[in-house]
Design a protein around this motif. Structure first.
Motif, PDB file in Angstrom:
ATOM      1  N   THR A  70       0.834  -1.200   0.000  1.00 14.94           N
ATOM      2  CA  THR A  70       0.000   0.000   0.000  1.00 14.94           C
ATOM      3  C   THR A  70       0.868   1.249   0.000  1.00 14.94           C
ATOM      4  O   THR A  70       1.880   1.301   0.686  1.00 14.94           O
ATOM      5  CB  THR A  70      -0.908   0.030   1.248  1.00 14.94           C
ATOM      6  N   GLY A  89      -1.370  -5.491  -7.931  1.00 12.53           N
ATOM      7  CA  GLY A  89      -2.501  -5.884  -7.090  1.00 12.53           C
ATOM      8  C   GLY A  89      -2.588  -5.080  -5.805  1.00 12.53           C
ATOM      9  O   GLY A  89      -3.505  -5.266  -5.009  1.00 12.53           O
ATOM     10  N   ILE A  91      -2.426  -1.333  -3.433  1.00 16.25           N
ATOM     11  CA  ILE A  91      -3.365  -0.225  -3.231  1.00 16.25           C
ATOM     12  C   ILE A  91      -2.602   1.097  -3.194  1.00 16.25           C
ATOM     13  O   ILE A  91      -1.559   1.190  -2.555  1.00 16.25           O
ATOM     14  CB  ILE A  91      -4.102  -0.398  -1.888  1.00 16.25           C
ATOM     15  N   THR A 106      -2.056   0.501 -14.032  1.00 21.43           N
ATOM     16  CA  THR A 106      -3.388  -0.094 -14.185  1.00 21.43           C
ATOM     17  C   THR A 106      -3.497  -1.406 -13.422  1.00 21.43           C
ATOM     18  O   THR A 106      -4.564  -2.012 -13.402  1.00 21.43           O
ATOM     19  CB  THR A 106      -3.697  -0.335 -15.680  1.00 21.43           C
ATOM     20  N   ASP A 107      -2.398  -1.837 -12.803  1.00 22.37           N
ATOM     21  CA  ASP A 107      -2.392  -3.117 -12.090  1.00 22.37           C
ATOM     22  C   ASP A 107      -2.542  -2.949 -10.573  1.00 22.37           C
ATOM     23  O   ASP A 107      -2.300  -3.871  -9.807  1.00 22.37           O
ATOM     24  CB  ASP A 107      -1.102  -3.883 -12.395  1.00 22.37           C
ATOM     25  N   VAL A 108      -2.951  -1.750 -10.137  1.00 19.12           N
ATOM     26  CA  VAL A 108      -3.177  -1.471  -8.717  1.00 19.12           C
ATOM     27  C   VAL A 108      -4.554  -0.836  -8.555  1.00 19.12           C
ATOM     28  O   VAL A 108      -5.109  -0.284  -9.508  1.00 19.12           O
ATOM     29  CB  VAL A 108      -2.087  -0.537  -8.123  1.00 19.12           C
ATOM     30  N   LYS A 109      -5.083  -0.914  -7.335  1.00 14.32           N
ATOM     31  CA  LYS A 109      -6.360  -0.260  -7.044  1.00 14.32           C
ATOM     32  C   LYS A 109      -6.055   1.130  -6.491  1.00 14.32           C
ATOM     33  O   LYS A 109      -5.209   1.274  -5.619  1.00 14.32           O
ATOM     34  CB  LYS A 109      -7.146  -1.079  -6.031  1.00 14.32           C
ATOM     35  N   TYR A 111      -7.560   4.714  -4.817  1.00 17.54           N
ATOM     36  CA  TYR A 111      -8.658   5.323  -4.080  1.00 17.54           C
ATOM     37  C   TYR A 111      -8.297   6.776  -3.802  1.00 17.54           C
ATOM     38  O   TYR A 111      -7.290   7.055  -3.157  1.00 17.54           O
ATOM     39  CB  TYR A 111      -8.898   4.591  -2.755  1.00 17.54           C
ATOM     40  N   LEU A 139     -10.208  -0.753   3.972  1.00 14.18           N
ATOM     41  CA  LEU A 139      -9.837  -1.631   2.851  1.00 14.18           C
ATOM     42  C   LEU A 139      -9.111  -2.899   3.291  1.00 14.18           C
ATOM     43  O   LEU A 139      -9.225  -3.931   2.642  1.00 14.18           O
ATOM     44  CB  LEU A 139      -8.944  -0.868   1.869  1.00 14.18           C
TER      45      LEU A 139
END
Length: 179
Positions: A70, A89, A91, A106-109, A111, A139
């Protein structure tokens, strides 16, 4: 909870190091192994500041992170510097009040939480870091809200304990914010 390797970064004076210390203390209260490693420029307030926080069920071999699960960023230069550290994968939680660009990954979330703007509306801009930690907790379930509040009491000077109820409201805002 899976192990978490967190990089928190922003300008000095945004409470980055304090937020990391509170999170690490809360992790200790969860009976986890923790590490908190602060890093800041010589100018502190207004300069760059970041910290590595590791919360793990396993023994922590080194407090230095080469990658992170993260990333929490409170300014654009920190996103530029640390975006590549986030594992696929992972955050990224950004203060959308201050970090204008979207991560290129594009491979992470990702927020975005308007933490600074919300903290100002709450009457205390120093709550922005707590709002972002609220999103992290929601999360990942990295620590409980109860242990976070205990950590606030243990790490903040007693003269600031009167702020804890408002800080918990800020944490709750971050936990409930829909991105």
């Amino acid at each position: 909870m899976a192990d978490q390797q967190i990089i928190m970064a922003g300008f000095g004076g945004q409470g980055i190091l304090s937020a990391g210390r509170i999170l690490a203390y809360a992790g200790m209260l969860e009976n986890k192994n923790v590490s908190w490693l602060p890093s800041y420029g010589p100018e502190m307030r207004g300069g760059t500041a970041n910290c590595n926080v590791i919360i793990s069920d396993d023994v922590i071999g080194s407090p230095i992170l080469n990658s992170a699960t993260t990333l929490i960023v409170m300014n654009g230069p920190s996103l530029d510097k640390f975006e590549s550290y986030v594992e696929s994968g992972g955050i990224i939680i950004k203060d959308s009040s201050l970090v204008q660009r979207e991560p290129a990954r594009t491979d992470v979330k990702v927020y975005g939480v308007p933490a600074t703007e919300t903290a100002f509306k709450m009457g205390n801009p120093t709550f922005a870091n707590i709002i972002l930690l609220g999103k992290l907790i929601a999360l990942t379930n990295i620590v409980s809200k109860e242990n976070f509040e205990i950590a606030l009491r243990k790490t903040l000077p007693s003269k600031k304990h009167n702020l804890i109820p408002e800080e918990m409201k800020a944490l709750e805002f971050g936990m409930q914010y829909e991105c």
